[in-house]
Design a protein around this motif. Structure first.
Motif, PDB file in Angstrom:
ATOM      1  N   SER A 245      -2.245   0.987   0.815  1.00  0.00           N
ATOM      2  CA  SER A 245      -1.054   1.127   1.650  1.00  0.00           C
ATOM      3  C   SER A 245      -0.050   0.027   1.339  1.00  0.00           C
ATOM      4  O   SER A 245      -0.341  -0.922   0.614  1.00  0.00           O
ATOM      5  CB  SER A 245      -1.442   1.103   3.134  1.00  0.00           C
ATOM      6  OG  SER A 245      -2.038  -0.134   3.459  1.00  0.00           O
ATOM      7  N   LEU A 246       1.144   0.159   1.925  1.00  0.00           N
ATOM      8  CA  LEU A 246       2.204  -0.829   1.720  1.00  0.00           C
ATOM      9  C   LEU A 246       3.223  -0.702   2.834  1.00  0.00           C
ATOM     10  O   LEU A 246       3.244   0.289   3.562  1.00  0.00           O
ATOM     11  CB  LEU A 246       2.881  -0.617   0.359  1.00  0.00           C
ATOM     12  CG  LEU A 246       3.532   0.739   0.087  1.00  0.00           C
ATOM     13  CD1 LEU A 246       4.995   0.751   0.525  1.00  0.00           C
ATOM     14  CD2 LEU A 246       3.436   1.088  -1.375  1.00  0.00           C
ATOM     15  N   HIS A 247       4.057  -1.727   2.960  1.00  0.00           N
ATOM     16  CA  HIS A 247       5.207  -1.713   3.868  1.00  0.00           C
ATOM     17  C   HIS A 247       6.466  -1.831   3.018  1.00  0.00           C
ATOM     18  O   HIS A 247       6.503  -2.616   2.064  1.00  0.00           O
ATOM     19  CB  HIS A 247       5.166  -2.905   4.833  1.00  0.00           C
ATOM     20  CG  HIS A 247       4.106  -2.810   5.868  1.00  0.00           C
ATOM     21  ND1 HIS A 247       2.805  -3.179   5.647  1.00  0.00           N
ATOM     22  CD2 HIS A 247       4.158  -2.369   7.147  1.00  0.00           C
ATOM     23  CE1 HIS A 247       2.104  -2.983   6.741  1.00  0.00           C
ATOM     24  NE2 HIS A 247       2.904  -2.486   7.672  1.00  0.00           N
TER      25      HIS A 247
ATOM     26  N   ALA B  53      10.723  -0.401   9.086  1.00  0.00           N
ATOM     27  CA  ALA B  53       9.801  -0.448   7.952  1.00  0.00           C
ATOM     28  C   ALA B  53       9.008   0.846   7.902  1.00  0.00           C
ATOM     29  O   ALA B  53       8.611   1.382   8.937  1.00  0.00           O
ATOM     30  CB  ALA B  53       8.846  -1.628   8.085  1.00  0.00           C
ATOM     31  N   LEU B  54       8.815   1.342   6.710  1.00  0.00           N
ATOM     32  CA  LEU B  54       7.948   2.495   6.516  1.00  0.00           C
ATOM     33  C   LEU B  54       6.562   1.992   6.130  1.00  0.00           C
ATOM     34  O   LEU B  54       6.429   1.046   5.358  1.00  0.00           O
ATOM     35  CB  LEU B  54       8.480   3.389   5.394  1.00  0.00           C
ATOM     36  CG  LEU B  54       9.877   3.966   5.579  1.00  0.00           C
ATOM     37  CD1 LEU B  54      10.247   4.811   4.372  1.00  0.00           C
ATOM     38  CD2 LEU B  54       9.983   4.764   6.855  1.00  0.00           C
ATOM     39  N   ILE B  55       5.555   2.629   6.672  1.00  0.00           N
ATOM     40  CA  ILE B  55       4.183   2.393   6.252  1.00  0.00           C
ATOM     41  C   ILE B  55       3.852   3.554   5.337  1.00  0.00           C
ATOM     42  O   ILE B  55       3.885   4.710   5.750  1.00  0.00           O
ATOM     43  CB  ILE B  55       3.215   2.352   7.444  1.00  0.00           C
ATOM     44  CG1 ILE B  55       3.640   1.280   8.442  1.00  0.00           C
ATOM     45  CG2 ILE B  55       1.782   2.138   6.947  1.00  0.00           C
ATOM     46  CD1 ILE B  55       2.936   1.392   9.781  1.00  0.00           C
ATOM     47  N   MET B  56       3.582   3.240   4.081  1.00  0.00           N
ATOM     48  CA  MET B  56       3.269   4.280   3.100  1.00  0.00           C
ATOM     49  C   MET B  56       1.846   4.067   2.602  1.00  0.00           C
ATOM     50  O   MET B  56       1.364   2.927   2.550  1.00  0.00           O
ATOM     51  CB  MET B  56       4.264   4.232   1.939  1.00  0.00           C
ATOM     52  CG  MET B  56       5.703   4.467   2.371  1.00  0.00           C
ATOM     53  SD  MET B  56       6.865   4.488   0.980  1.00  0.00           S
ATOM     54  CE  MET B  56       6.546   6.144   0.353  1.00  0.00           C
ATOM     55  N   SER B  57       1.191   5.153   2.239  1.00  0.00           N
ATOM     56  CA  SER B  57      -0.174   5.021   1.737  1.00  0.00           C
ATOM     57  C   SER B  57      -0.473   6.118   0.714  1.00  0.00           C
ATOM     58  O   SER B  57       0.234   7.119   0.613  1.00  0.00           O
ATOM     59  CB  SER B  57      -1.180   5.094   2.872  1.00  0.00           C
ATOM     60  OG  SER B  57      -1.209   6.381   3.404  1.00  0.00           O
ATOM     61  N   LEU B  58      -1.539   5.863   0.000  1.00  0.00           N
ATOM     62  CA  LEU B  58      -2.031   6.813  -1.004  1.00  0.00           C
ATOM     63  C   LEU B  58      -3.551   6.840  -0.905  1.00  0.00           C
ATOM     64  O   LEU B  58      -4.204   5.788  -0.972  1.00  0.00           O
ATOM     65  CB  LEU B  58      -1.591   6.372  -2.401  1.00  0.00           C
ATOM     66  CG  LEU B  58      -2.065   7.207  -3.588  1.00  0.00           C
ATOM     67  CD1 LEU B  58      -1.600   8.653  -3.465  1.00  0.00           C
ATOM     68  CD2 LEU B  58      -1.528   6.592  -4.887  1.00  0.00           C
ATOM     69  N   LEU B  59      -4.094   8.027  -0.709  1.00  0.00           N
ATOM     70  CA  LEU B  59      -5.541   8.215  -0.693  1.00  0.00           C
ATOM     71  C   LEU B  59      -6.028   8.536  -2.103  1.00  0.00           C
ATOM     72  O   LEU B  59      -5.331   9.222  -2.867  1.00  0.00           O
ATOM     73  CB  LEU B  59      -5.942   9.344   0.262  1.00  0.00           C
ATOM     74  CG  LEU B  59      -5.620   9.126   1.729  1.00  0.00           C
ATOM     75  CD1 LEU B  59      -5.946  10.395   2.526  1.00  0.00           C
ATOM     76  CD2 LEU B  59      -6.380   7.935   2.275  1.00  0.00           C
ATOM     77  N   ARG B  60      -7.209   8.082  -2.388  1.00  0.00           N
ATOM     78  CA  ARG B  60      -7.788   8.312  -3.718  1.00  0.00           C
ATOM     79  C   ARG B  60      -7.792   9.786  -4.099  1.00  0.00           C
ATOM     80  O   ARG B  60      -7.422  10.162  -5.206  1.00  0.00           O
ATOM     81  CB  ARG B  60      -9.201   7.743  -3.762  1.00  0.00           C
ATOM     82  CG  ARG B  60      -9.887   7.905  -5.083  1.00  0.00           C
ATOM     83  CD  ARG B  60     -11.326   7.450  -5.000  1.00  0.00           C
ATOM     84  NE  ARG B  60     -11.834   7.296  -6.330  1.00  0.00           N
ATOM     85  CZ  ARG B  60     -12.614   6.310  -6.712  1.00  0.00           C
ATOM     86  NH1 ARG B  60     -12.971   5.376  -5.872  1.00  0.00           N
ATOM     87  NH2 ARG B  60     -13.031   6.265  -7.945  1.00  0.00           N
ATOM     88  N   GLU B  61      -8.179  10.656  -3.155  1.00  0.00           N
ATOM     89  CA  GLU B  61      -8.280  12.082  -3.486  1.00  0.00           C
ATOM     90  C   GLU B  61      -6.923  12.740  -3.697  1.00  0.00           C
ATOM     91  O   GLU B  61      -6.848  13.828  -4.250  1.00  0.00           O
ATOM     92  CB  GLU B  61      -9.085  12.852  -2.429  1.00  0.00           C
ATOM     93  CG  GLU B  61      -8.463  12.848  -1.053  1.00  0.00           C
ATOM     94  CD  GLU B  61      -9.132  11.873  -0.109  1.00  0.00           C
ATOM     95  OE1 GLU B  61      -9.017  12.105   1.118  1.00  0.00           O
ATOM     96  OE2 GLU B  61      -9.760  10.886  -0.538  1.00  0.00           O
ATOM     97  N   ASP B  62      -5.857  12.070  -3.278  1.00  0.00           N
ATOM     98  CA  ASP B  62      -4.515  12.627  -3.455  1.00  0.00           C
ATOM     99  C   ASP B  62      -3.808  12.090  -4.700  1.00  0.00           C
ATOM    100  O   ASP B  62      -2.729  12.580  -5.043  1.00  0.00           O
ATOM    101  CB  ASP B  62      -3.640  12.318  -2.236  1.00  0.00           C
ATOM    102  CG  ASP B  62      -4.165  12.988  -0.985  1.00  0.00           C
ATOM    103  OD1 ASP B  62      -4.842  14.040  -1.096  1.00  0.00           O
ATOM    104  OD2 ASP B  62      -3.886  12.471   0.122  1.00  0.00           O
TER     105      ASP B  62
END
Length: 169
Positions: A119-121, A157-166
Motif C-alpha cells: 500500500s501507499l499514501h 490523501a488517497l490510500i492505494m494498494s495492490l494485492l498480489r493476486e491482482d
C-alpha cells in the motif's frame, strides 16, 4: 528501460545522495515531511535501520548512475503487507524511471518477501504519481480528508494498494 534499472540495498556511502533529496522541499513535500534532515540524523537512522527487519531500502540505478531511493517500509511478515515509497532525484524526474522502479519493487515484495499486499499514501493533487501507481495496478482503497499539509495548505490523501493476486507483470 526496465532491464537497465537496478536496485541495490542502501549503503552508508549512499547517505549523501539521500541527504541531498531529503533536504529538497520539492521532493519532501511528497514524502509529507519537513525538508530538514541533518547528515548526523540520517547516519543514526541508517545505523538503527540495520538492526530492523521491517524495512527494505534501495538505491535505484540507471546504467550505474544513482537516480532514486525506493523502499518497502513497515513490513509486517505475519500479515504479509508493507508500505511503498519512492523518491526520484529531481534531475532524473520525467524520464520514466518511476513506473519501472515501482514495478521492480512490487515484484520484489511479492516474489522475494512473499507479501500479500503493498500500500501507499499519495496526495490527491499528485496526479502524475497517481497515474503511475494506477498503471502498475494500484487501486484507491480510501481517502483521508485534509490529511497532509503540503505547500501551505491541507490536502486529501488517497490510500492505494495492490494485492498480489491482482498484480499483472
Amino acid at each position: 528501460m526496465r532491464n537497465e534499472l537496478q536496485l541495490r540495498p542502501v549503503e552508508k556511502e549512499d547517505l549523501e545522495f539521500i541527504h541531498k533529496m531529503r533536504t529538497n522541499p520539492d521532493v519532501m513535500d511528497y514524502w509529507f515531511s519537513e525538508p530538514y534532515t541533518t547528515m548526523e540524523r540520517l547516519i543514526k537512522s541508517y545505523e538503527d535501520g540495520q538492526k530492523s527487519e521491517s524495512h527494505r531500502q534501495f538505491i535505484l540505478y540507471h546504467l550505474n548512475e544513482k537516480v532514486g531511493y525506493i523502499g518497502l517500509f513497515d513490513i509486517h511478515f505475519r500479515h504479509r503487507n508493507a508500505e511503498f515509497a519512492i523518491m526520484i532525484d529531481p534531475s532524473h524526474q520525467g524520464k520514466g524511471y518511476a513506473t519501472d522502479a515501482t514495478r521492480l519493487m512490487v515484484e520484489y515484495g511479492f516474489n522475494q518477501l512473499n507479501l500479500h499486499k503493498i500500500s501507499l499514501h499519495v496526495i490527491n493533487v499528485n496526479e502524475k504519481a497517481i497515474h503511475i501507481y494506477q498503471k502498475v495496478g494500484f487501486i484507491t482503497e480510501g481517502q483521508l480528508k485534509k490529511h497532509f499539509f503540503v505547500d501551505g495548505s491541507y490536502h486529501d490523501a488517497l490510500i492505494m494498494s495492490l494485492l498480489r493476486e491482482d498484480y499483472v507483470s
